[in-house]
Scaffold this motif. Structure first.
Motif, PDB file in Angstrom:
ATOM      1  N   SER A 155     -75.640 -43.475  44.978  1.00 12.13           N
ATOM      2  CA  SER A 155     -77.102 -44.078  45.311  1.00 12.13           C
ATOM      3  C   SER A 155     -78.066 -44.495  44.197  1.00 12.13           C
ATOM      4  O   SER A 155     -77.826 -43.775  43.146  1.00 12.13           O
ATOM      5  N   GLY A 156     -79.030 -45.236  44.758  1.00  9.07           N
ATOM      6  CA  GLY A 156     -79.993 -45.068  43.610  1.00  9.07           C
ATOM      7  C   GLY A 156     -80.771 -43.936  43.231  1.00  9.07           C
ATOM      8  O   GLY A 156     -81.084 -43.946  42.042  1.00  9.07           O
ATOM      9  N   THR A 157     -80.940 -43.291  44.094  1.00 10.28           N
ATOM     10  CA  THR A 157     -81.559 -41.860  43.844  1.00 10.28           C
ATOM     11  C   THR A 157     -80.770 -41.028  42.919  1.00 10.28           C
ATOM     12  O   THR A 157     -81.428 -40.533  42.022  1.00 10.28           O
ATOM     13  N   LYS A 215     -78.010 -50.680  44.999  1.00  9.00           N
ATOM     14  CA  LYS A 215     -78.040 -52.112  46.009  1.00  9.00           C
ATOM     15  C   LYS A 215     -76.801 -53.062  45.733  1.00  9.00           C
ATOM     16  O   LYS A 215     -75.859 -52.895  46.164  1.00  9.00           O
ATOM     17  N   ASP A 254     -85.658 -49.109  35.778  1.00  9.73           N
ATOM     18  CA  ASP A 254     -84.982 -48.904  37.264  1.00  9.73           C
ATOM     19  C   ASP A 254     -84.878 -50.158  37.669  1.00  9.73           C
ATOM     20  O   ASP A 254     -85.810 -50.860  38.247  1.00  9.73           O
ATOM     21  N   ASN A 292     -91.681 -52.035  45.475  1.00  9.45           N
ATOM     22  CA  ASN A 292     -91.652 -50.949  46.511  1.00  9.45           C
ATOM     23  C   ASN A 292     -93.159 -50.829  46.888  1.00  9.45           C
ATOM     24  O   ASN A 292     -93.118 -49.759  47.853  1.00  9.45           O
ATOM     25  N   GLU A 303     -89.966 -49.554  37.266  1.00  7.42           N
ATOM     26  CA  GLU A 303     -89.115 -50.675  37.952  1.00  7.42           C
ATOM     27  C   GLU A 303     -89.857 -51.954  37.120  1.00  7.42           C
ATOM     28  O   GLU A 303     -91.003 -52.305  37.406  1.00  7.42           O
ATOM     29  N   GLY A 305     -86.378 -43.255  44.248  1.00  8.32           N
ATOM     30  CA  GLY A 305     -85.456 -42.456  44.948  1.00  8.32           C
ATOM     31  C   GLY A 305     -86.166 -41.335  45.330  1.00  8.32           C
ATOM     32  O   GLY A 305     -87.542 -41.237  44.942  1.00  8.32           O
ATOM     33  N   VAL A 354     -82.527 -50.807  40.174  1.00  5.44           N
ATOM     34  CA  VAL A 354     -82.013 -50.808  41.493  1.00  5.44           C
ATOM     35  C   VAL A 354     -82.239 -51.785  42.456  1.00  5.44           C
ATOM     36  O   VAL A 354     -81.271 -52.507  43.179  1.00  5.44           O
ATOM     37  N   ILE A 355     -83.407 -52.511  42.485  1.00  6.61           N
ATOM     38  CA  ILE A 355     -83.638 -53.911  43.096  1.00  6.61           C
ATOM     39  C   ILE A 355     -83.520 -54.804  42.307  1.00  6.61           C
ATOM     40  O   ILE A 355     -82.587 -56.101  42.781  1.00  6.61           O
ATOM     41  N   VAL A 382     -81.299 -42.747  39.254  1.00  4.29           N
ATOM     42  CA  VAL A 382     -82.330 -42.489  38.253  1.00  4.29           C
ATOM     43  C   VAL A 382     -82.626 -40.990  38.065  1.00  4.29           C
ATOM     44  O   VAL A 382     -82.839 -40.641  36.867  1.00  4.29           O
TER      45      VAL A 382
HETATM   46  C1  LIG Z   1     -86.331 -49.203  42.386  1.00  5.40           C
HETATM   47  C2  LIG Z   1     -85.534 -48.267  43.193  1.00  5.40           C
HETATM   48  N1  LIG Z   1     -85.119 -47.219  42.372  1.00  5.40           N
HETATM   49  C3  LIG Z   1     -84.300 -46.318  43.347  1.00  5.40           C
HETATM   50  C4  LIG Z   1     -83.967 -46.531  44.692  1.00  5.40           C
HETATM   51  C5  LIG Z   1     -83.429 -45.284  45.313  1.00  5.40           C
HETATM   52  O1  LIG Z   1     -82.245 -46.150  45.849  1.00  5.40           O
HETATM   53  P1  LIG Z   1     -81.432 -45.409  47.086  1.00  5.40           P
HETATM   54  O2  LIG Z   1     -82.160 -45.659  48.391  1.00  5.40           O
HETATM   55  O3  LIG Z   1     -80.096 -46.051  47.225  1.00  5.40           O
HETATM   56  O4  LIG Z   1     -81.256 -43.796  46.976  1.00  5.40           O
HETATM   57  C6  LIG Z   1     -84.599 -47.517  45.265  1.00  5.40           C
HETATM   58  C7  LIG Z   1     -84.519 -47.732  46.795  1.00  5.40           C
HETATM   59  O5  LIG Z   1     -85.084 -48.480  47.489  1.00  5.40           O
HETATM   60  C8  LIG Z   1     -85.482 -48.351  44.687  1.00  5.40           C
HETATM   61  O6  LIG Z   1     -86.019 -49.428  45.133  1.00  5.40           O
END
Ligand SMILES: Cc1ncc(COP(=O)(O)O)c(C=O)c1O
Length: 428
Positions: A117-119, A268, A240, A212, A207, A147, A242-243, A122
């Motif tokens: 996962s993104g959480t 993602k 970060d 977000n 980010e 996350g 993730v997006i 990071v």
């Molecule tokens: C920029 C960013 N980092 C981390 C995360 C966490 O990702 P996850 O929901 O897959 O744990 C998100 C989730 O929306 C995100 O937008």
């Protein structure tokens, strides 16, 4: 009013079984009213609910579905891989193939680690930054979400903003005491933190495309400032992505802005709709990670073969079809049409790559602190009307919209017409 009887019945059962009836808070529709719609299936750019209603999907599972729903390449990747086993708990070829692909697209990454996962991505990247620098503190920015790990939940964007929660309960002050929070787009605030905490700061995590808390686009000059100050202070800069990764450009925001951070985190799109996260950096930094170094990180299902096959199929498809430029062209045209049709309204439309945001104020802000406070209330009406008109926007004013390669030009032109009418009725 569309019939949503089956959805309502399912939600009635769900709230007795799961907190809020959901497994991730924003899905509960608390901020927009009504009850969540239960999805029967997705196909291309559309979601179909259990009552037989169809919606053009601008949420795209919060970003991962860059090829749309049930894309044949993804379905084939799942079927082919699943028939040979779903998890091995040890090494396999897809890890090598996806790592090679990521490094081809993001050449500043020399070594990568896959997580689920993104959480996790990071959280692990920050641990590695701390282990590498021997420092404890980090700087994050208000409105940026990274996350839900404890110390990153301070001033963390949409999910919390949707419910008016500044930071999560259940996080001891001691856990968050090393997290320094600065407003975005403000050089002095960051300089002050470095003046005060200087050599204790392991990482600045941002980010690069803050998406977000609305879409709070930053200038290249600001991101360059962060690059320079972190370099000067021996602090690692973590993007970060993730997006933004594999979405705003093949090489993410790093390529888009031509600024190279020390570490990147992904999620993602890199999992093509299955659970994948990743973090990467130079060989020198990644060498500090177990099993080569002392920073521990692990996962039972990390690098899952099904998930990595989907990530690989997604990136292969985008490369073969020049998907990124198609996405950019279609999203720009959509936003331009919507802008032209709503030109008299006190709203702003922002986009980057295939991400867009309808900002309910005349000029879209670059800081979370500058977002108008009544936006969420006004958004609820817009969301419900969009749903009635067959469009699924994210159920929160603070979430962005995503366009997939399955969104045809005709889908988008039609959506621009309908959205303009809804905005005209809802905003005065
Ligand atoms: C920029 C960013 N980092 C981390 C995360 C966490 O990702 P996850 O929901 O897959 O744990 C998100 C989730 O929306 C995100 O937008």
């Amino acid at each position: 009013m569309s019939e949503r009887k089956k959805s309502q019945a399912l939600y009635g059962r769900a709230v007795k079984l799961m907190t809020g009836g959901v497994n991730s808070p924003v899905r509960a529709f608390k901020a927009v009213g009504g009850t969540p719609i239960y999805i029967d299936h997705g196909e291309g750019a559309y979601l179909y609910d259990v009552d037989g209603n169809r919606y053009l999907d601008f949420c795209c599972s919060w970003g991962p579905l860059i090829l749309g729903h049930a894309h044949p390449d993804i379905v084939a990747a799942i079927n082919t891989t699943a028939s040979r086993g779903t998890s091995f708990g040890t090494v396999h070829e897809n890890e090598v193939l996806l790592a090679e692909k990521i490094i081809e697209l993001c050449p500043h990454i020399e070594r990568i680690r896959f997580v689920s996962s993104g959480t996790e991505a990071v959280m692990s990247a920050v641990r590695l930054a701390r282990g590498f620098t021997g420092r404890d503190k980090i700087i994050k920015f208000s409105g940026c979400y990274h996350g839900h790990s404890d110390y990153l939940l301070a001033s963390a964007g949409s999910g919390l903003a949707t419910f008016g929660i500044p930071s999560s309960a259940g996080v001891p002050n001691d856990f968050a005491k090393h997290t320094l929070v600065a407003p975005l787009d403000n050089t002095e605030a960051v300089e002050r933190l470095f003046d005060e905490y200087g050599m204790d700061i392991a990482a600045v995590v941002i980010e690069p495309v803050p998406a977000n808390n609305g879409l709070l686009l930053q200038s290249k000059a600001y991101l360059s400032f962060l690059r320079e100050i972190t370099k000067a202070k021996g602090t690692l800069l973590i993007f970060d992505e993730v997006i933004s990764g594999f979405r705003v450009a093949p090489g993410g925001a790093t390529e888009y802005y031509d600024i190279t951070p020390d570490m990147c985190t992904y999620g993602k799109v890199v999992g093509g709709g299955l659970p994948v996260g990743a973090f990467g950096a130079s060989e020198a930094i990644m060498r500090r990670l177990a099993p080569d170094g002392p920073v521990y990180q692990a996962g039972t299902l990390s690098g899952n073969p099904l998930a990595l096959a989907c990530g690989l199929a997604t990136l292969d498809n985008l490369q073969k079809t020049d998907g990124w430029s198609t996405l950019q062209t279609r999203t720009e045209a959509f936003v331009k049409q919507l802008k032209a049709k709503t030109s008299g309204l006190p709203i702003d439309l922002v986009s980057i790559g295939s991400i867009f945001w309808i900002s309910l104020q005349k000029t879209a802000p670059s800081r979370a602190e500058d977002i108008v406070s009544d936006g969420a209330k006004r958004y609820a009406g817009i969301f419900s009307k969009a749903l009635e008109a067959g469009m699924y926007l994210a159920p929160s004013a603070y979430e962005v919209g995503f366009v997939s390669t399955a969104h045809a030009e005709t889908d988008l032109t039609d959506a621009a017409d309908k959205l303009a009418e809804i905005l005209g009725q809802s905003i005065r």
